[in-house]
Design an enzyme around this catalytic site. Sequence first.
Site, PDB file in Angstrom:
ATOM      1  N   GLU A  46       0.834  -1.223   0.000  1.00 51.03           N
ATOM      2  CA  GLU A  46       0.000   0.000   0.000  1.00 51.03           C
ATOM      3  C   GLU A  46       0.863   1.266   0.000  1.00 51.03           C
ATOM      4  O   GLU A  46       0.508   2.289   0.589  1.00 51.03           O
ATOM      5  CB  GLU A  46      -0.989  -0.024   1.168  1.00 51.03           C
ATOM      6  CG  GLU A  46      -1.898  -1.248   1.064  1.00 51.03           C
ATOM      7  CD  GLU A  46      -3.152  -1.169   1.882  1.00 51.03           C
ATOM      8  OE1 GLU A  46      -3.594  -0.073   2.226  1.00 51.03           O
ATOM      9  OE2 GLU A  46      -3.718  -2.251   2.147  1.00 51.03           O
TER      10      GLU A  46
HETATM   11  C1  LIG Z   1       2.511  -9.657   1.315  1.00 46.65           C
HETATM   12  C2  LIG Z   1       2.127  -8.653   0.277  1.00 46.65           C
HETATM   13  C3  LIG Z   1       0.792  -8.402   0.026  1.00 46.65           C
HETATM   14  C4  LIG Z   1       0.411  -7.506  -0.982  1.00 46.65           C
HETATM   15  N1  LIG Z   1      -0.914  -7.317  -1.263  1.00 46.65           N
HETATM   16  C5  LIG Z   1      -1.274  -6.571  -2.346  1.00 46.65           C
HETATM   17  C6  LIG Z   1      -2.641  -6.475  -2.759  1.00 46.65           C
HETATM   18  O1  LIG Z   1      -3.535  -7.017  -2.110  1.00 46.65           O
HETATM   19  N2  LIG Z   1      -2.928  -5.791  -3.891  1.00 46.65           N
HETATM   20  C7  LIG Z   1      -1.975  -5.178  -4.630  1.00 46.65           C
HETATM   21  O2  LIG Z   1      -2.309  -4.588  -5.653  1.00 46.65           O
HETATM   22  N3  LIG Z   1      -0.666  -5.231  -4.248  1.00 46.65           N
HETATM   23  C8  LIG Z   1      -0.299  -5.911  -3.152  1.00 46.65           C
HETATM   24  N4  LIG Z   1       1.029  -6.003  -2.779  1.00 46.65           N
HETATM   25  C9  LIG Z   1       2.031  -5.373  -3.611  1.00 46.65           C
HETATM   26  C10 LIG Z   1       2.655  -4.127  -2.981  1.00 46.65           C
HETATM   27  O3  LIG Z   1       1.734  -3.086  -2.940  1.00 46.65           O
HETATM   28  C11 LIG Z   1       3.916  -3.787  -3.806  1.00 46.65           C
HETATM   29  O4  LIG Z   1       4.857  -4.789  -3.526  1.00 46.65           O
HETATM   30  C12 LIG Z   1       4.483  -2.407  -3.470  1.00 46.65           C
HETATM   31  O5  LIG Z   1       3.621  -1.401  -3.927  1.00 46.65           O
HETATM   32  C13 LIG Z   1       5.883  -2.198  -4.082  1.00 46.65           C
HETATM   33  O6  LIG Z   1       5.936  -2.552  -5.416  1.00 46.65           O
HETATM   34  P1  LIG Z   1       7.063  -3.554  -5.965  1.00 46.65           P
HETATM   35  O7  LIG Z   1       7.053  -4.746  -5.109  1.00 46.65           O
HETATM   36  O8  LIG Z   1       6.838  -3.738  -7.394  1.00 46.65           O
HETATM   37  O9  LIG Z   1       8.422  -2.799  -5.711  1.00 46.65           O
HETATM   38  P2  LIG Z   1       9.084  -1.716  -6.669  1.00 46.65           P
HETATM   39  O10 LIG Z   1       8.072  -0.726  -7.082  1.00 46.65           O
HETATM   40  O11 LIG Z   1       9.856  -2.406  -7.718  1.00 46.65           O
HETATM   41  O12 LIG Z   1      10.073  -1.007  -5.664  1.00 46.65           O
HETATM   42  C14 LIG Z   1      11.353  -1.519  -5.317  1.00 46.65           C
HETATM   43  C15 LIG Z   1      12.065  -0.462  -4.490  1.00 46.65           C
HETATM   44  O13 LIG Z   1      12.244   0.723  -5.268  1.00 46.65           O
HETATM   45  C16 LIG Z   1      11.704   1.844  -4.592  1.00 46.65           C
HETATM   46  N5  LIG Z   1      11.167   2.796  -5.567  1.00 46.65           N
HETATM   47  C17 LIG Z   1      10.309   2.569  -6.580  1.00 46.65           C
HETATM   48  N6  LIG Z   1      10.032   3.703  -7.219  1.00 46.65           N
HETATM   49  C18 LIG Z   1      10.714   4.680  -6.573  1.00 46.65           C
HETATM   50  C19 LIG Z   1      10.829   6.094  -6.742  1.00 46.65           C
HETATM   51  N7  LIG Z   1      10.171   6.741  -7.697  1.00 46.65           N
HETATM   52  N8  LIG Z   1      11.626   6.762  -5.889  1.00 46.65           N
HETATM   53  C20 LIG Z   1      12.284   6.138  -4.895  1.00 46.65           C
HETATM   54  N9  LIG Z   1      12.216   4.814  -4.693  1.00 46.65           N
HETATM   55  C21 LIG Z   1      11.436   4.103  -5.524  1.00 46.65           C
HETATM   56  C22 LIG Z   1      10.610   1.246  -3.732  1.00 46.65           C
HETATM   57  O14 LIG Z   1      10.283   2.110  -2.650  1.00 46.65           O
HETATM   58  C23 LIG Z   1      11.270  -0.031  -3.277  1.00 46.65           C
HETATM   59  O15 LIG Z   1      12.129   0.218  -2.200  1.00 46.65           O
HETATM   60  C24 LIG Z   1       1.415  -6.842  -1.733  1.00 46.65           C
HETATM   61  C25 LIG Z   1       2.765  -7.057  -1.435  1.00 46.65           C
HETATM   62  C26 LIG Z   1       3.123  -7.942  -0.454  1.00 46.65           C
HETATM   63  C27 LIG Z   1       4.579  -8.172  -0.177  1.00 46.65           C
END
Ligand SMILES: Cc1cc2nc3c(=O)[nH]c(=O)nc-3n(C[C@H](O)[C@H](O)[C@H](O)COP(=O)(O)OP(=O)(O)OC[C@H]3O[C@@H](n4cnc5c(N)ncnc54)[C@H](O)[C@@H]3O)c2cc1C
Lengths: 149, 407
Positions: B384
Amino acid sequence: MRLHLDGSTSIDAEKETVFNKLTDVKFIAGTLPDAEDVNIVDPTTLEAKLKVRVAVVTSTLKLRMSIADTEPTSRAKLLAEASGSGSHLTISSTFELTGSRPTTLNWSADAEITGVMAGLGSSILKGFATKKVGEIFAGITKALEAEAA
Amino acid sequence: MEVLFQASVDEVTKLIGLEKRELDILEDADAAANELLVSEFEKYVERKYNPEIPEVLKRHNLMGVPIEEKYGGRGARQLVQALFLERMGQSGMGVITFADVHQCLGSMSIQDWGTEEQKQRYLPRAAKGEAVLAYGLTEPEAGSDPASLKTTYRREGDGFSLSGSKYLISNGSVASNMIVFAYPEVGGGGLTAFLLDTKQKGFKVDMRLEEKIGLFTSDTSMLTLEGAFVSKEDILGQEGKGFSVAYSALLNGRIGIGSGCVGVMEDCLNQVKERVTSRVQHGKEIGKHQLIQKHVAFIESSLEACRWLVYRAAIKKDDSEKDPKSLPLRAEADRLSAVAKYMASRCAFESADRAVQCFGGFGYSIMSPVAKHFLDTRVARIYEGTDEIMELKIASSVLGKGYEAYK
Ligand SMILES: Cc1cc2nc3c(=O)[nH]c(=O)nc-3n(C[C@H](O)[C@H](O)[C@H](O)COP(=O)(O)OP(=O)(O)OC[C@H]3O[C@@H](n4cnc5c(N)ncnc54)[C@H](O)[C@@H]3O)c2cc1C
């Protein structure tokens, strides 16, 4: 770690039957869930190995249980000590009977838990103990009512 | 009621006021949390989803806490929803993840954006627990940047067919209905939100993600959509305006996660208090060693700092709902929900870490009551909106629109 539990249950049997059974170690032995190698030491004492399962972890505890301070047909004490798998438990429980058919069984138990098991915390332990005690009393009620029927 | 939660309820009652029906919800939450204790513990140790979560919530009429009473819910305002989730958070983030997704991301989005027909169709079922909701935004290649998601829809007969992949979806394999976001396959239009029935042909649970480092009692799944059908009545909000739906859901969800984290800190404090006043080392209870007191002080201060931060965000959201046309109120609610989630999740993680430290070696076992908080609160800093995305959002709310670094 100290725990206190109490409760009451209604049993459809004569007060005397309930009292006699609850102060009979052989009967008590039969109602203990997951008890093995039960040894009746004397008419008021039993020893057994107790398998205690908490989630996926099973521990074996050596149990010694005795009946004391009997006041026929009203009340008695059940004292127990169990140890094993890094834990030690001392339980002192009292039961009191009122009425007859149905007989109301009021009970209370105080436990002192030390060692690994104490680390689970009182809220979880109380949750488990409540579940287990519920099972034990369900077994006791069933056995007594079957006998009285 | 559990003592720390009772204190929260008393304080909110005194300072803001809670009605009898609101107090009833909180009494029910207390009973439900107690009832979940053993199954949550057992399933956590088994590293398995806990199917008792929806069952217990159903038994206590808590599946539809924020749903309006006319749709069969309990009609809780955001502040009461926050208190409800605070109590549930003492059971752990697995319970919170289920409830937050079903209610804050799911039901509240339908309530905020649905047509009357959609509300009638979904909300009574969600309130009774006959429908379980999920929220499908994240994809294998689109997380923090949802604008880059690849799921598409195209017109088919009387509706649309959806194709793509959704990753890390909480409640994904147990949900009956899911809010899914997709772009039009042709024409380059904006993102659209759909209400998808998971029994539709073309919806597939690819895998349950059980290799997580924590949050075992919550279902997390990878889903595939291969031409999954939704009717034209299943668009949530306006076609092309899916980001508004997605972001407003996250505003609600972040208050929910912050609330859950407050509950986690309460449980950490309770467990630590019990442990350090009974464990003896070097001839005295470890709670009498000053360095252990430092951990106790940190957890207590974090809890106090975050509690009202979360309530403030919830109150601001309630204000914004009373005056939905006010953009400044909405922006303030959005800002505060980000601040609350950011601080509460970090404080909860650090509190859980310190709680593990107070428990020593046993704290490193998932049999201890605090290890799960340490493993589970980590995810509150990711889902989130990650810490970094929250930081960008909060900073730009201070610096102004020209500083939106994530755009
Ligand atoms: C257990 C679990 C349950 C979840 N449940 C849901 C759900 O029900 N529905 C749903 O839709 N999603 C869900 N998620 C997904 C979650 O919302 C995403 O994992 C999260 O938004 C981060 O996206 P990502 O994993 O692709 O990481 P990425 O976006 O690839 O990020 C990787 C790193 O890069 C950083 N980063 C990315 N962009 C920037 C920027 N512009 N500036 C600085 N830093 C940046 C991030 O902060 C992070 O540290 C869930 C995740 C988990 C682990």
